[in-house]
Design an enzyme around this catalytic site. Structure first.
Site, short mmCIF file in Angstrom:
data_model
loop_
_atom_site.label_atom_id
_atom_site.label_comp_id
_atom_site.label_asym_id
_atom_site.label_seq_id
_atom_site.Cartn_x
_atom_site.Cartn_y
_atom_site.Cartn_z
CE LYS A 70 -8.45 1.72 -1.06
NZ LYS A 70 -7.38 2.69 -0.45
CG HIS A 80 4.91 1.24 4.60
ND1 HIS A 80 3.73 0.55 4.96
CD2 HIS A 80 4.42 2.32 3.65
CE1 HIS A 80 2.42 1.01 4.42
NE2 HIS A 80 3.01 2.17 3.70
CG HIS A 136 3.78 5.16 -1.07
ND1 HIS A 136 3.60 4.49 0.00
CD2 HIS A 136 2.59 4.40 -1.77
CE1 HIS A 136 2.98 3.50 0.09
NE2 HIS A 136 2.09 3.67 -1.10
#
Ligand code: NAD
Ligand code: ZN
Length: 363
Positions: free
Chosen positions: A233, A258, A270
């Site tokens: 990331k 999503h 999520h």
């Protein structure tokens, strides 16, 4: 200790990500390094504050640092205007000024809220991320995106505001419930899928039982796995801070994810939604970008073995498709999709047909 440097152009914008078990007990050292003589406010949610808040404040006070704790209710609803404005008032009442430093001690909710607060309070004050969920460690705390939600949708208001430091102590995960661990694990697996085959091998080999061990006894492996996901990331956001093309690969599994999250009224977490989105994207990659069926099965088996779901429960297909129609990256009946050429290598596929997704939902 693992140390990752995020180098961004501009003054005071590069920062270090430090990772080591037990690092929370040395927060005082690192805070004074990034901010000499700080006056500190630690922001937490009610649960994290109960577990770690007073210990953190006491540690800082013992060092002679003026520190106070600000607590907000748990959960996504704290990423809101009312909570934000209450925090602003509390800071003012307690004498915070431009030299103050905020510490976000908590999950992604606290990181996003505190980062946003830091970015607007007196036109911006420094803040430090101390993530306590796996999701925040490998994802939310890195990259400088901050946000609050509006009734019209999530993360609709926010800023880019880089932390001065990210301090990751995997021992926070000892108290994290299994479902929250899995939630973060989906993002760890995603990092492997898009960029790191070795990470996938670790997760399907020795890492397979790691998360079921509540005591997290294999701390070395745990730190290695988190560090690899963090590095991916950090590298992607340093190359592309404000979400141009490069950063999009981090959205692997997120387009369908999503939509599932939304169609379930956010009952699906999520990470679970992203896991199902990744399972779909593995299938689509076989059709569109030449991923081998064996690799797609291997990928899905990894998700399954880590306790993540591959198929949505009975959601209305219309609602999922409806949510997809609203995807920002949609053009007519095509979507921009992140797919894999092979495990560990993501590609941006500009024109995935919507019909493919509706077929997947029907299957
Ligand atoms: P969260 O912050 O709500 O934490 C989940 C739950 O775990 C909370 O109830 C919290 O009290 C509890 N908790 C936290 N640490 C704990 C610990 N060590 N022990 C026991 N319980 C603990 O949720 P999250 O999943 O960490 O973050 C989700 C948020 O992150 C969302 O709002 C999402 O939009 C945001 N996010 C932001 C980015 C970004 O780039 N800024 C990226 C991904 C996600
Ligand atoms: Zn995500």
């Amino acid at each position: 200790m693992k140390e990752i440097f995020v180098q961004l152009p501009g003054q005071d914008r590069s920062y270090r990500i430090l990772l080591e078990a037990g690092l929370r007990f040395r927060l005082d050292d690192y805070l004074t390094q990034v901010c000499p003589n700080p006056r500190v406010w630690v922001v937490s949610d009610a649960l994290v504050a109960r577990l770690y808040g007073s210990g953190t404040v006491a540690l800082l006070k013992n060092r002679g640092i003026q520190a106070s704790l600000l607590t907000v209710p748990r959960g996504e609803k704290s990423k809101s205007w009312p909570v934000l404005s209450r925090l602003v008032c509390q800071l003012l009442e307690q004498g915070a000024d431009r030299q103050s430093l905020l510490v976000a001690l908590g999950g992604g909710v606290i990181g996003d809220l505190t980062g946003f607060l830091a970015s607007i309070f007196m036109r911006g004050i420094p803040f430090v991320q101390v993530p306590t969920t796996l999701l925040a460690m490998v994802d939310a705390a890195i990259g400088g995106k901050t946000a609050i939600n509006l009734p019209a949708g999530k993360n609709l208001i926010g800023t880019f505001h880089q932390p001065r430091l990210v301090l990751i102590d995997p021992e926070f995960l000892l108290t994290l419930p299994a479902r929250e661990r899995r939630n973060g694990l989906a993002e760890v697996i995603k990092a492997g899928f898009i960029h790191d085959l070795d990470l996938l091998e670790m997760l399907s080999g020795p890492g397979q039982t790691l998360w079921r061990d509540r005591q997290l006894r294999n701390r070395g492996l745990l730190a290695e796995i988190i560090g690899r996901a963090v590095a991916i990331k950090a590298r992607v956001v340093a190359e592309d801070e404000k979400e141009g093309d490069r950063r999009r690969i981090l959205n692997f599994g997120h387009t369908v994810g999503h939509a599932l999250e939304k169609a379930s009224g956010f009952k699906i977490k999520h990470g679970e939604a992203v896991a199902m989105g990744m399972a779909a994207a593995l299938d689509f990659s076989v059709e569109l970008t030449g991923l081998s069926p064996a690799e797609a099965s291997q990928g899905k088996e990894l998700l399954r073995s880590q306790g993540l779901p591959l198929r949505p429960p009975s959601l209305s297909r219309e609602e999922v498709l409806g949510a997809l129609q609203m995807d920002k990256k949609r053009q007519a009946d095509h979507l921009v999709f992140i797919l894999l050429r092979r495990l560990g290598e993501a590609v941006i596929y500009p024109k995935a047909p919507l019909t493919m997704i509706s077929d997947w939902l029907r299957a």
